[in-house]
Design a protein around this motif. Structure first.
Motif, PDB file in Angstrom:
ATOM      1  N   GLU A 148       0.694  -1.139   0.132  1.00  0.00           N
ATOM      2  CA  GLU A 148       0.025   0.041   0.072  1.00  0.00           C
ATOM      3  C   GLU A 148       1.040   1.175  -0.026  1.00  0.00           C
ATOM      4  O   GLU A 148       0.799   2.205  -0.799  1.00  0.00           O
ATOM      5  CB  GLU A 148      -0.859   0.105   1.163  1.00  0.00           C
ATOM      6  N   PHE A 149       1.843   1.253   0.712  1.00  0.00           N
ATOM      7  CA  PHE A 149       2.837   2.524   0.917  1.00  0.00           C
ATOM      8  C   PHE A 149       3.346   2.485  -0.401  1.00  0.00           C
ATOM      9  O   PHE A 149       3.647   3.870  -0.905  1.00  0.00           O
ATOM     10  CB  PHE A 149       3.780   2.055   2.025  1.00  0.00           C
ATOM     11  N   ARG A 150       3.893   1.305  -1.313  1.00  0.00           N
ATOM     12  CA  ARG A 150       4.647   1.551  -2.447  1.00  0.00           C
ATOM     13  C   ARG A 150       3.775   2.318  -3.402  1.00  0.00           C
ATOM     14  O   ARG A 150       3.900   3.191  -4.239  1.00  0.00           O
ATOM     15  CB  ARG A 150       5.077   0.421  -3.037  1.00  0.00           C
ATOM     16  N   ARG A 151       2.460   1.705  -3.589  1.00  0.00           N
ATOM     17  CA  ARG A 151       1.458   2.170  -4.633  1.00  0.00           C
ATOM     18  C   ARG A 151       1.128   3.647  -4.247  1.00  0.00           C
ATOM     19  O   ARG A 151       0.907   4.331  -5.276  1.00  0.00           O
ATOM     20  CB  ARG A 151      -0.048   1.087  -4.387  1.00  0.00           C
ATOM     21  N   GLU A 152       0.912   3.979  -3.070  1.00  0.00           N
ATOM     22  CA  GLU A 152       0.650   5.361  -2.847  1.00  0.00           C
ATOM     23  C   GLU A 152       1.522   6.322  -3.150  1.00  0.00           C
ATOM     24  O   GLU A 152       1.579   7.220  -3.712  1.00  0.00           O
ATOM     25  CB  GLU A 152       0.340   5.480  -1.218  1.00  0.00           C
ATOM     26  N   ALA A 153       2.990   5.899  -2.988  1.00  0.00           N
ATOM     27  CA  ALA A 153       4.005   6.743  -3.382  1.00  0.00           C
ATOM     28  C   ALA A 153       4.183   7.020  -4.952  1.00  0.00           C
ATOM     29  O   ALA A 153       4.298   7.964  -5.208  1.00  0.00           O
ATOM     30  CB  ALA A 153       5.464   6.066  -2.907  1.00  0.00           C
ATOM     31  N   VAL A 154       3.913   5.710  -5.597  1.00  0.00           N
ATOM     32  CA  VAL A 154       3.911   5.734  -7.036  1.00  0.00           C
ATOM     33  C   VAL A 154       2.781   6.800  -7.606  1.00  0.00           C
ATOM     34  O   VAL A 154       2.836   7.512  -8.376  1.00  0.00           O
ATOM     35  CB  VAL A 154       3.744   4.307  -7.790  1.00  0.00           C
ATOM     36  N   ARG A 155       1.421   6.547  -6.873  1.00  0.00           N
ATOM     37  CA  ARG A 155       0.340   7.151  -7.211  1.00  0.00           C
ATOM     38  C   ARG A 155       0.695   8.813  -7.149  1.00  0.00           C
ATOM     39  O   ARG A 155       0.255   9.594  -7.922  1.00  0.00           O
ATOM     40  CB  ARG A 155      -0.924   6.991  -6.673  1.00  0.00           C
ATOM     41  N   ARG A 156       1.310   9.154  -5.902  1.00  0.00           N
ATOM     42  CA  ARG A 156       1.418  10.359  -5.708  1.00  0.00           C
ATOM     43  C   ARG A 156       2.315  11.088  -6.775  1.00  0.00           C
ATOM     44  O   ARG A 156       2.435  12.308  -7.161  1.00  0.00           O
ATOM     45  CB  ARG A 156       1.896  10.751  -4.141  1.00  0.00           C
ATOM     46  N   SER A 157       3.545  10.472  -7.080  1.00  0.00           N
ATOM     47  CA  SER A 157       4.573  10.758  -7.856  1.00  0.00           C
ATOM     48  C   SER A 157       3.846  10.914  -9.384  1.00  0.00           C
ATOM     49  O   SER A 157       4.369  11.820 -10.198  1.00  0.00           O
ATOM     50  CB  SER A 157       5.738   9.940  -8.024  1.00  0.00           C
ATOM     51  N   ASP A 158       2.869  10.341  -9.479  1.00  0.00           N
ATOM     52  CA  ASP A 158       1.933  10.202 -11.010  1.00  0.00           C
ATOM     53  C   ASP A 158       1.132  11.550 -10.953  1.00  0.00           C
ATOM     54  O   ASP A 158       0.646  11.896 -11.974  1.00  0.00           O
ATOM     55  CB  ASP A 158       1.353   9.265 -11.118  1.00  0.00           C
ATOM     56  N   GLN A 159       0.858  12.062 -10.042  1.00  0.00           N
ATOM     57  CA  GLN A 159      -0.242  13.407  -9.997  1.00  0.00           C
ATOM     58  C   GLN A 159       0.538  14.425 -10.512  1.00  0.00           C
ATOM     59  O   GLN A 159       1.791  14.741 -10.729  1.00  0.00           O
ATOM     60  CB  GLN A 159      -0.425  13.447  -8.580  1.00  0.00           C
ATOM     61  N   SER A 160      -0.293  15.027 -11.136  1.00  0.00           N
ATOM     62  CA  SER A 160       0.271  16.547 -11.829  1.00  0.00           C
ATOM     63  C   SER A 160       0.888  17.466 -10.477  1.00  0.00           C
ATOM     64  O   SER A 160       0.212  17.556  -9.568  1.00  0.00           O
ATOM     65  CB  SER A 160      -0.709  17.353 -12.655  1.00  0.00           C
ATOM     66  N   GLY A 161       1.877  18.134 -10.912  1.00  0.00           N
ATOM     67  CA  GLY A 161       2.726  18.933  -9.929  1.00  0.00           C
ATOM     68  C   GLY A 161       3.450  18.187  -9.194  1.00  0.00           C
ATOM     69  O   GLY A 161       4.144  19.026  -8.554  1.00  0.00           O
ATOM     70  N   ASN A 162       3.799  16.908  -9.083  1.00  0.00           N
ATOM     71  CA  ASN A 162       4.613  16.135  -8.207  1.00  0.00           C
ATOM     72  C   ASN A 162       5.541  15.536  -9.120  1.00  0.00           C
ATOM     73  O   ASN A 162       5.212  15.250 -10.333  1.00  0.00           O
ATOM     74  CB  ASN A 162       3.756  14.973  -7.450  1.00  0.00           C
TER      75      ASN A 162
END
Length: 102
Positions: A12-26
């Motif tokens: 879950e931590f890994r998926r969240e980190a990847v998801r956050r890095s894929d968001q615009s502005g990040n």
């Protein structure tokens, strides 16, 4: 020299980190800095998620490394250790009683 400690991050931590890095502005670098990771770790997780299926992500060379499987492996190792100790004791006891009968 002290050995470096490896961190075991949950899926879950890994998926969240990847998801956050894929968001615009990040970026992966900015998210990694927030989480105290190296940016290449996020790139690696992203590559793994894109290449591998859900089951394959937690396995390596056919071995399942999910938490549930790891707990079962540890339990089985403890049981094996106890059985080996008991077997050693029984061998010694059998040898002792064999000497008594002679």
């Amino acid at each position: 020299m002290a050995k470096k400690q490896r961190h075991a991050y949950t899926e879950e931590f890994r998926r969240e980190a990847v998801r956050r890095s894929d968001q615009s502005g990040n970026t992966a670098a900015s998210v990694a800095k927030e989480l105290g990771l190296h940016p290449y770790q996020i790139y690696n997780w992203r590559r793994q998620f894109s290449r591998l299926s859900e089951k394959q992500f937690n396995s390596l060379s056919g071995v399942d490394y999910s938490q549930q499987e790891s707990e079962e492996v540890r339990r089985l190792k403890r049981e094996l250790h106890a059985a080996r100790k008991e077997n050693e004791f029984l061998k010694k006891a059998a040898a002792y009683f064999a000497k008594l009968q002679e």
